[in-house]
Design a protein around this motif. Structure first.
Motif, mmCIF file in Angstrom:
data_model
loop_
_atom_site.group_PDB
_atom_site.id
_atom_site.type_symbol
_atom_site.label_atom_id
_atom_site.label_comp_id
_atom_site.label_asym_id
_atom_site.label_seq_id
_atom_site.Cartn_x
_atom_site.Cartn_y
_atom_site.Cartn_z
ATOM 1 N N PRO A 1 5.798 -5.136 4.891
ATOM 2 C CA PRO A 1 4.375 -4.831 4.737
ATOM 3 C C PRO A 1 3.891 -3.812 5.750
ATOM 4 O O PRO A 1 4.387 -3.726 6.877
ATOM 5 C CB PRO A 1 3.703 -6.194 4.961
ATOM 6 N N ILE B 1 -2.473 -3.647 1.877
ATOM 7 C CA ILE B 1 -1.109 -3.748 2.373
ATOM 8 C C ILE B 1 -0.200 -2.973 1.431
ATOM 9 O O ILE B 1 -0.202 -3.235 0.225
ATOM 10 C CB ILE B 1 -0.631 -5.207 2.426
ATOM 11 N N PHE C 1 3.784 -2.326 0.536
ATOM 12 C CA PHE C 1 5.033 -3.053 0.781
ATOM 13 C C PHE C 1 6.079 -2.633 -0.234
ATOM 14 O O PHE C 1 5.763 -2.053 -1.279
ATOM 15 C CB PHE C 1 4.805 -4.570 0.740
ATOM 16 N N LEU D 1 4.826 -12.191 0.515
ATOM 17 C CA LEU D 1 4.093 -11.874 1.737
ATOM 18 C C LEU D 1 3.134 -13.018 2.048
ATOM 19 O O LEU D 1 2.445 -13.529 1.159
ATOM 20 C CB LEU D 1 3.310 -10.566 1.592
#
Length: 290
Positions: free
Chosen positions: A181, A190, A192, A153
């Motif tokens: 995400p 976040i 994910f 990410l």
């Protein structure tokens, strides 16, 4: 709040209550291909999604009131995401086999998309899933940037176009994939999907849910699913995570939608079908009736 889950069912976009009840169909999929990436605007008035209903995959904008779709883009586009104020849509453009570029545009027919980041990835099909930071000044997405360290990410500053890695590299594990995400409503964490718990590339398709602070600290595994997990998304108050799982799969396409607390724990199944194909949940809060 009158929260709803928008999701894909058998390639069309549907909406249901947070208890999995009262499903309502919003689009009719094309014979060409399934719809993809549905997301409703922050004010609850408009739906954006990708579709190849005319043979070319492009973004469509659709009023939640009349459900009439309008073509929004002309390229090979996917993964639309609304900015927090609803003034822009981020999306990916290009052939997944070659290159995926990040664009933003106003949600208006005839608006000109603006290139934010040109793709430069060994696995362009894994790059994408853009999501806006809470302040609207940056976008978080998956990419590998040809570093041969797996898909991570990254945070892209919209003004400077600079990139900052968020999820840590796993040395010697180039099969690692951090994907899909979802920003918590307060903008601090976040959620994910990732396969970073796997010890080899032989199980690269085994995903679970993780969370991490936006500054890259506090990486936490939230699930240990007997199948694989995709598309986690926070509820509007940040207390829950909705996601799709294959844990009940008997064929190659069967997905159901589940919910659990944002910090992990007990999971509840929301969709139930004999031949389930439910995925890509996103959350909206419907405007109050006047």
């Amino acid at each position: 709040p009158d929260e709803r889950i928008v999701f894909l069912r058998s390639g069309s976009v549907w909406m249901m209550g947070t208890d999995g009840q009262s499903p309502e169909q919003l689009t009719v999929r094309s014979l060409e291909a399934a719809d993809q990436g549905p997301e409703v605007s922050p004010d609850g008035a408009s739906l954006v999604y990708a579709s190849a209903q005319d043979g070319t995959r492009r973004l469509y904008l659709q009023s939640m009131e009349d459900l009439i779709p309008t073509p929004l883009t002309q390229g090979i586009d996917r993964d639309p995401a609304w900015s927090p104020d609803g003034s822009q849509i981020a999306f990916m453009r290009g052939d997944e086999r070659v290159q995926q570029d990040l664009y933003v545009m106003a949600p208006e027919e005839g608006a000109t998309p603006q290139l934010v980041l040109a793709g430069d990835d060994d696995r362009p099909e894994l790059a994408g899933s853009p999501r806006w930071a809470a302040d609207g000044r940056s976008i978080i997405m998956s990419a590998d940037r040809r570093e041969h360290q797996g898909t991570s990410l990254w945070q892209i500053n919209l003004q400077s176009k600079s990139m900052k890695r968020i999820t840590p590299i796993r040395n010697g594990a180039p099969w690692t994939r951090d994907h899909s995400p979802s920003l918590s409503p307060d903008g601090k964490r976040i959620a994910f999907s990732s396969n970073r718990h796997n010890s080899s590339g032989d199980s690269a398709d085994d995903y679970d849910i993780y969370s991490i602070a936006v500054d890259g600290s506090g990486l936490t595994r939230l699930s240990d699913d007997p199948g694989t997990i995709a598309d986690p998304v926070y509820s509007s108050d940040g207390s829950r995570l909705y996601f799709a799982s294959t844990r009940i799969r008997t064929t190659g396409y069967e997905w159901e939608i589940f919910v659990m607390a944002a910090g992990g724990g007990e999971q509840k199944r929301l969709t139930r079908e004999a031949r389930p194909e439910n995925s890509a949940p996103s959350v909206i809060t419907l405007p109050k009736a006047k």
